[in-house]
Design an enzyme around this catalytic site. Structure first.
Site, PDB file in Angstrom:
ATOM      1  N   GLY A  11       0.835  -1.203   0.000  1.00  0.00           N
ATOM      2  CA  GLY A  11       0.000   0.000   0.000  1.00  0.00           C
ATOM      3  C   GLY A  11       0.870   1.252   0.000  1.00  0.00           C
ATOM      4  O   GLY A  11       0.642   2.191  -0.763  1.00  0.00           O
ATOM      5  N   ASP A  65       8.375   5.583   8.178  1.00  0.00           N
ATOM      6  CA  ASP A  65       7.718   5.065   9.372  1.00  0.00           C
ATOM      7  C   ASP A  65       6.574   6.001   9.747  1.00  0.00           C
ATOM      8  O   ASP A  65       6.754   7.220   9.774  1.00  0.00           O
ATOM      9  CB  ASP A  65       8.723   4.952  10.531  1.00  0.00           C
ATOM     10  CG  ASP A  65       8.172   4.055  11.609  1.00  0.00           C
ATOM     11  OD1 ASP A  65       7.848   2.892  11.303  1.00  0.00           O
ATOM     12  OD2 ASP A  65       8.034   4.514  12.752  1.00  0.00           O
ATOM     13  N   LYS A 165      -5.748  10.795  -1.534  1.00  0.00           N
ATOM     14  CA  LYS A 165      -5.112  10.558  -0.234  1.00  0.00           C
ATOM     15  C   LYS A 165      -3.715  11.188  -0.197  1.00  0.00           C
ATOM     16  O   LYS A 165      -3.359  11.863   0.771  1.00  0.00           O
ATOM     17  CB  LYS A 165      -5.039   9.048   0.063  1.00  0.00           C
ATOM     18  CG  LYS A 165      -4.404   8.760   1.413  1.00  0.00           C
ATOM     19  CD  LYS A 165      -4.241   7.291   1.739  1.00  0.00           C
ATOM     20  CE  LYS A 165      -3.346   7.133   2.965  1.00  0.00           C
ATOM     21  NZ  LYS A 165      -2.938   5.764   3.243  1.00  0.00           N
TER      22      LYS A 165
HETATM   23  P1  IMP Z   1       4.475   1.442   9.926  1.00  0.00           P
HETATM   24  O1  IMP Z   1       5.180   0.988  11.164  1.00  0.00           O
HETATM   25  O2  IMP Z   1       4.988   2.723   9.393  1.00  0.00           O
HETATM   26  O3  IMP Z   1       4.404   0.397   8.854  1.00  0.00           O
HETATM   27  O4  IMP Z   1       2.962   1.747  10.274  1.00  0.00           O
HETATM   28  C1  IMP Z   1       2.412   1.601  11.544  1.00  0.00           C
HETATM   29  C2  IMP Z   1       0.961   1.217  11.431  1.00  0.00           C
HETATM   30  O5  IMP Z   1       0.225   2.333  10.974  1.00  0.00           O
HETATM   31  C3  IMP Z   1       0.695   0.059  10.474  1.00  0.00           C
HETATM   32  O6  IMP Z   1      -0.238  -0.807  11.051  1.00  0.00           O
HETATM   33  C4  IMP Z   1       0.095   0.708   9.260  1.00  0.00           C
HETATM   34  O7  IMP Z   1      -0.862  -0.107   8.658  1.00  0.00           O
HETATM   35  C5  IMP Z   1      -0.530   1.986   9.834  1.00  0.00           C
HETATM   36  N1  IMP Z   1      -0.411   3.043   8.845  1.00  0.00           N
HETATM   37  C6  IMP Z   1       0.719   3.619   8.411  1.00  0.00           C
HETATM   38  N2  IMP Z   1       0.439   4.511   7.444  1.00  0.00           N
HETATM   39  C7  IMP Z   1      -0.902   4.467   7.283  1.00  0.00           C
HETATM   40  C8  IMP Z   1      -1.765   5.149   6.401  1.00  0.00           C
HETATM   41  O8  IMP Z   1      -1.381   5.947   5.532  1.00  0.00           O
HETATM   42  N3  IMP Z   1      -3.061   4.857   6.534  1.00  0.00           N
HETATM   43  C9  IMP Z   1      -3.538   3.971   7.447  1.00  0.00           C
HETATM   44  N4  IMP Z   1      -2.763   3.289   8.267  1.00  0.00           N
HETATM   45  C10 IMP Z   1      -1.435   3.545   8.189  1.00  0.00           C
END
Ligand code: IMP
Length: 192
Positions: A11, A65, A165
């Site tokens: 995504g 992140d 988005k």
């Molecule tokens: P990560 O550690 O950056 O991969 O993200 C932390 C959590 O936040 C993960 O469960 C992702 O699915 C969620 N997350 C990160 N970016 C988005 C976004 O743009 N939309 C929705 N959920 C997000």
């Protein structure tokens, strides 16, 4: 030289690749398993992560992140967003929020870029919004079905196209800063 986005999240890669087109950049996805440190500060997570990723890949690369910060929960889940998403998920967040009239929240994002071992560069972005009262939409990923950006028209991120988005999101903003810098930096580096 190719620019690598080190992420296992399709995504994220889809959203960022869409933005790269505008800058004439072609991204490669790498899924090398660098270790993400657990820290309060997303900037630190991106900085340490990209140094590790660069040490393994040995190519110019960036990592990203993100976290969701819910104001009435004192910023929870913040740096623990991934764990919370994988455990209680969107339904769990909605349950936690039931009874709260103040539903303000924000997404924050840090992007770390590295092309020399001891010189990581970090870019940040954020978007203000609120937590919906129900799941809405089937696009995007993660918390998208429960996040309504303040500057939007009431739809959740999951009800928007990738372009819509990107124009509002934490990631869109951090990546925009990064790509703008990167294009100039690359030109200077190659002495054009
Ligand atoms: P990560 O550690 O950056 O991969 O993200 C932390 C959590 O936040 C993960 O469960 C992702 O699915 C969620 N997350 C990160 N970016 C988005 C976004 O743009 N939309 C929705 N959920 C997000």
């Amino acid at each position: 030289m190719a620019l690598y986005f080190v992420t296992g999240n399709r995504g994220k890669f889809r959203e960022v690749s869409e933005m790269a087109k505008k800058y004439g950049l072609v991204l490669e996805q790498s899924e090398i398993p660098y270790i993400e440190i657990q820290a309060e500060d997303l900037k630190e997570v991106a900085k340490v992560g990209v140094q590790q990723a660069f040490a393994m890949l040995k190519r110019p690369c960036f990592v990203e992140d993100s976290g969701l910060y819910i104001h009435s929960l004192g910023g929870f889940p913040g740096p623990y967003s991934k764990y919370v998403y994988l455990t209680i998920g969107n339904e769990g967040i909605l349950k936690l929020m039931s009874g709260f009239s103040h539903r303000g929240a924000e997404f924050r994002c840090s992007v770390g870029y590295c092309e020399k071992a001891d010189e990581p560069v970090v870019f940040e972005g954020k978007v203000m919004g609120r937590i919906s009262t129900e799941l809405r939409g089937s696009g995007g990923f993660g918390f998208d079905p429960i996040f309504i950006p303040e500057e939007g028209d009431g739809r959740t991120f999951a009800e928007m196209s990738v372009e819509e988005k990107n124009a509002l999101s934490h990631r869109g903003r951090a990546i925009e800063e990064f790509f703008r810098w990167y294009v100039i930096h690359r030109r200077e580096r190659s002495g054009e």
